[in-house]
Structures are given as C-alpha cells and as structure tokens.
Write a protein that holds these residues in place. Structure first.
Motif, PDB file in Angstrom:
ATOM      1  N   ALA A   1       0.848  -1.193   0.000  1.00 55.59           N
ATOM      2  CA  ALA A   1       0.000   0.000   0.000  1.00 55.59           C
ATOM      3  C   ALA A   1       0.885   1.245   0.000  1.00 55.59           C
ATOM      4  CB  ALA A   1      -0.904  -0.008   1.222  1.00 55.59           C
ATOM      5  N   PHE A   2       0.450   2.250  -0.751  1.00 59.08           N
ATOM      6  CA  PHE A   2       1.161   3.527  -0.774  1.00 59.08           C
ATOM      7  C   PHE A   2       0.897   4.260   0.530  1.00 59.08           C
ATOM      8  CE2 PHE A   2       1.247   8.085  -1.470  1.00 59.08           C
ATOM      9  CZ  PHE A   2       2.501   8.243  -2.011  1.00 59.08           C
ATOM     10  N   ASP A   3       1.927   4.795   1.141  1.00 56.86           N
ATOM     11  CA  ASP A   3       1.791   5.569   2.365  1.00 56.86           C
ATOM     12  C   ASP A   3       2.664   6.810   2.235  1.00 56.86           C
ATOM     13  OD1 ASP A   3       1.514   6.615   4.900  1.00 56.86           O
ATOM     14  OD2 ASP A   3       2.131   4.791   5.941  1.00 56.86           O
ATOM     15  N   SER A   4       2.013   7.967   2.212  1.00 57.79           N
ATOM     16  CA  SER A   4       2.748   9.231   2.082  1.00 57.79           C
ATOM     17  C   SER A   4       3.790   9.399   3.175  1.00 57.79           C
ATOM     18  CB  SER A   4       1.780  10.414   2.130  1.00 57.79           C
ATOM     19  OG  SER A   4       0.885  10.359   1.057  1.00 57.79           O
ATOM     20  N   ALA A   5       3.547   8.818   4.345  1.00 59.33           N
ATOM     21  CA  ALA A   5       4.491   8.943   5.462  1.00 59.33           C
ATOM     22  C   ALA A   5       5.875   8.430   5.089  1.00 59.33           C
ATOM     23  CB  ALA A   5       3.964   8.197   6.694  1.00 59.33           C
ATOM     24  N   ASP A   6       5.933   7.474   4.169  1.00 59.65           N
ATOM     25  CA  ASP A   6       7.224   6.917   3.754  1.00 59.65           C
ATOM     26  C   ASP A   6       8.062   7.906   2.949  1.00 59.65           C
ATOM     27  OD1 ASP A   6       6.513   4.500   4.938  1.00 59.65           O
ATOM     28  OD2 ASP A   6       5.730   3.672   3.066  1.00 59.65           O
ATOM     29  N   PHE A   7       7.453   9.002   2.493  1.00 56.32           N
ATOM     30  CA  PHE A   7       8.149   9.935   1.615  1.00 56.32           C
ATOM     31  C   PHE A   7       8.386  11.302   2.248  1.00 56.32           C
ATOM     32  CE2 PHE A   7       6.072   6.730  -0.896  1.00 56.32           C
ATOM     33  CZ  PHE A   7       7.095   6.310  -1.718  1.00 56.32           C
ATOM     34  N   LEU A   8       8.014  11.468   3.495  1.00 57.96           N
ATOM     35  CA  LEU A   8       8.238  12.736   4.189  1.00 57.96           C
ATOM     36  C   LEU A   8       9.551  12.636   4.950  1.00 57.96           C
ATOM     37  CD1 LEU A   8       4.612  13.435   5.459  1.00 57.96           C
ATOM     38  CD2 LEU A   8       5.753  14.318   3.408  1.00 57.96           C
ATOM     39  N   ASN A   9      10.642  12.764   4.228  1.00 62.54           N
ATOM     40  CA  ASN A   9      11.969  12.503   4.781  1.00 62.54           C
ATOM     41  C   ASN A   9      12.712  13.740   5.263  1.00 62.54           C
ATOM     42  OD1 ASN A   9      11.732   9.706   4.198  1.00 62.54           O
ATOM     43  ND2 ASN A   9      12.174  10.159   2.071  1.00 62.54           N
ATOM     44  N   SER A  10      12.220  14.913   4.937  1.00 63.92           N
ATOM     45  CA  SER A  10      12.919  16.130   5.359  1.00 63.92           C
ATOM     46  C   SER A  10      11.898  17.163   5.813  1.00 63.92           C
ATOM     47  CB  SER A  10      13.740  16.705   4.200  1.00 63.92           C
ATOM     48  OG  SER A  10      12.870  17.242   3.208  1.00 63.92           O
ATOM     49  N   GLY A  11      12.388  18.177   6.487  1.00 70.71           N
ATOM     50  CA  GLY A  11      11.526  19.278   6.898  1.00 70.71           C
ATOM     51  C   GLY A  11      10.860  19.942   5.712  1.00 70.71           C
TER      52      GLY A  11
ATOM     53  N   ASP B   1      10.049  18.528   2.902  1.00 73.25           N
ATOM     54  CA  ASP B   1       8.982  17.637   2.436  1.00 73.25           C
ATOM     55  C   ASP B   1       7.720  17.824   3.271  1.00 73.25           C
ATOM     56  OD1 ASP B   1      10.762  16.521   0.593  1.00 73.25           O
ATOM     57  OD2 ASP B   1      11.183  14.762   1.835  1.00 73.25           O
ATOM     58  N   VAL B   2       7.900  17.879   4.592  1.00 76.81           N
ATOM     59  CA  VAL B   2       6.760  18.036   5.501  1.00 76.81           C
ATOM     60  C   VAL B   2       6.083  19.377   5.262  1.00 76.81           C
ATOM     61  CG1 VAL B   2       6.080  18.247   7.922  1.00 76.81           C
ATOM     62  CG2 VAL B   2       7.693  16.465   7.226  1.00 76.81           C
ATOM     63  N   ILE B   3       6.867  20.426   5.103  1.00 74.22           N
ATOM     64  CA  ILE B   3       6.311  21.762   4.868  1.00 74.22           C
ATOM     65  C   ILE B   3       5.493  21.781   3.583  1.00 74.22           C
ATOM     66  CG2 ILE B   3       6.910  24.151   4.282  1.00 74.22           C
ATOM     67  CD1 ILE B   3       9.297  23.798   6.265  1.00 74.22           C
ATOM     68  N   ALA B   4       6.028  21.270   2.503  1.00 76.06           N
ATOM     69  CA  ALA B   4       5.309  21.265   1.221  1.00 76.06           C
ATOM     70  C   ALA B   4       4.031  20.434   1.327  1.00 76.06           C
ATOM     71  CB  ALA B   4       6.211  20.726   0.116  1.00 76.06           C
ATOM     72  N   TYR B   5       4.115  19.288   1.983  1.00 75.30           N
ATOM     73  CA  TYR B   5       2.957  18.405   2.147  1.00 75.30           C
ATOM     74  C   TYR B   5       1.857  19.105   2.945  1.00 75.30           C
ATOM     75  CZ  TYR B   5       0.391  14.158   3.435  1.00 75.30           C
ATOM     76  OH  TYR B   5      -0.573  13.204   3.620  1.00 75.30           O
ATOM     77  N   LEU B   6       2.219  19.664   4.087  1.00 76.39           N
ATOM     78  CA  LEU B   6       1.242  20.324   4.942  1.00 76.39           C
ATOM     79  C   LEU B   6       0.696  21.585   4.283  1.00 76.39           C
ATOM     80  CD1 LEU B   6      -0.225  20.254   7.621  1.00 76.39           C
ATOM     81  CD2 LEU B   6       1.715  21.470   8.638  1.00 76.39           C
ATOM     82  N   ASP B   7       1.553  22.326   3.624  1.00 74.40           N
ATOM     83  CA  ASP B   7       1.119  23.568   2.975  1.00 74.40           C
ATOM     84  C   ASP B   7       0.055  23.301   1.915  1.00 74.40           C
ATOM     85  OD1 ASP B   7       1.354  26.394   2.901  1.00 74.40           O
ATOM     86  OD2 ASP B   7       2.457  26.230   1.010  1.00 74.40           O
ATOM     87  N   SER B   8       0.177  22.190   1.210  1.00 75.01           N
ATOM     88  CA  SER B   8      -0.826  21.873   0.183  1.00 75.01           C
ATOM     89  C   SER B   8      -2.200  21.640   0.817  1.00 75.01           C
ATOM     90  CB  SER B   8      -0.395  20.656  -0.636  1.00 75.01           C
ATOM     91  OG  SER B   8      -0.413  19.484   0.136  1.00 75.01           O
TER      92      SER B   8
END
Length: 102
Positions: free
Chosen positions: A10-20, A22-29
């Motif tokens: 299963a795809f899990d976005s958590a596996d791809f949030l490897n840097s600050g 990444d987290v900022i871009a993900y949350l900002d969207s």
C-alpha cells in the motif's frame, strides 16, 4: 506455465516525508485548500512519518491520545496541532494573501 504473482504494498505518504522541506510542502498543500478532515489526516501522516511514539513523547500526550486525536473520527484541538508541529520542528506563520488586481 503459471505467472508469478505481483506483490504490491500500500502507498503511504508517510514513507516519503523525509525532510523538513517535504513536511512543509505536504502540509502547505492541505492548508491551502484542504478540508479540516484532510488536514487532520495530513497531520496523522506527518506524525507517522516521524514515529507516533516519538511525537507522543515530544508533545507530552499518550500514544492513545495522539491516535484518538488524529484518527478518522478525531478532532484535534489547536493546542494539539501546535504541539505536533513543534514536535517536528515547525510552527504556524501567517502571511497576507495577494489580492488580484481589479
């Protein structure tokens, strides 16, 4: 001759949030145009990317409390959201929205 079964995970976005970043871009969207439910799910993904146990320790919450707040029926308080963001090294900021020229 029988073909091999294709094994998938299963795809899990958590596996791809490897840097600050990444987290900022993900949350900002999600902050840009997501619903409150989508934002809650994004915070859950961010917490899982760092480890629920680690986030629980950093926020002073229990693992169960964190799971409840971020679960499908959760409704985390502003303080909980702020604490989770602080645990991953982030904070809220406010910026003015650019207005279109009339």
């Amino acid at each position: 001759m029988m073909g091999k079964k294709l094994e998938t995970t299963a795809f899990d976005s958590a596996d791809f949030l490897n840097s600050g970043e990444d987290v900022i871009a993900y949350l900002d969207s999600y902050l840009e145009d997501g619903s409150s439910e989508e934002l809650r799910a994004a915070l859950d993904t961010i917490a899982r990317s760092r480890g629920i146990g680690e986030i629980a320790r950093s926020t002073g919450m229990s693992r169960a409390g964190l799971y409840k707040a971020l679960g499908e029926n959760g409704n985390p308080s502003f303080e909980t959201v702020r604490a989770i963001l602080a645990a991953v090294g982030l904070r809220f900021t406010v910026e003015q929205v650019e207005q279109e020229a009339a």
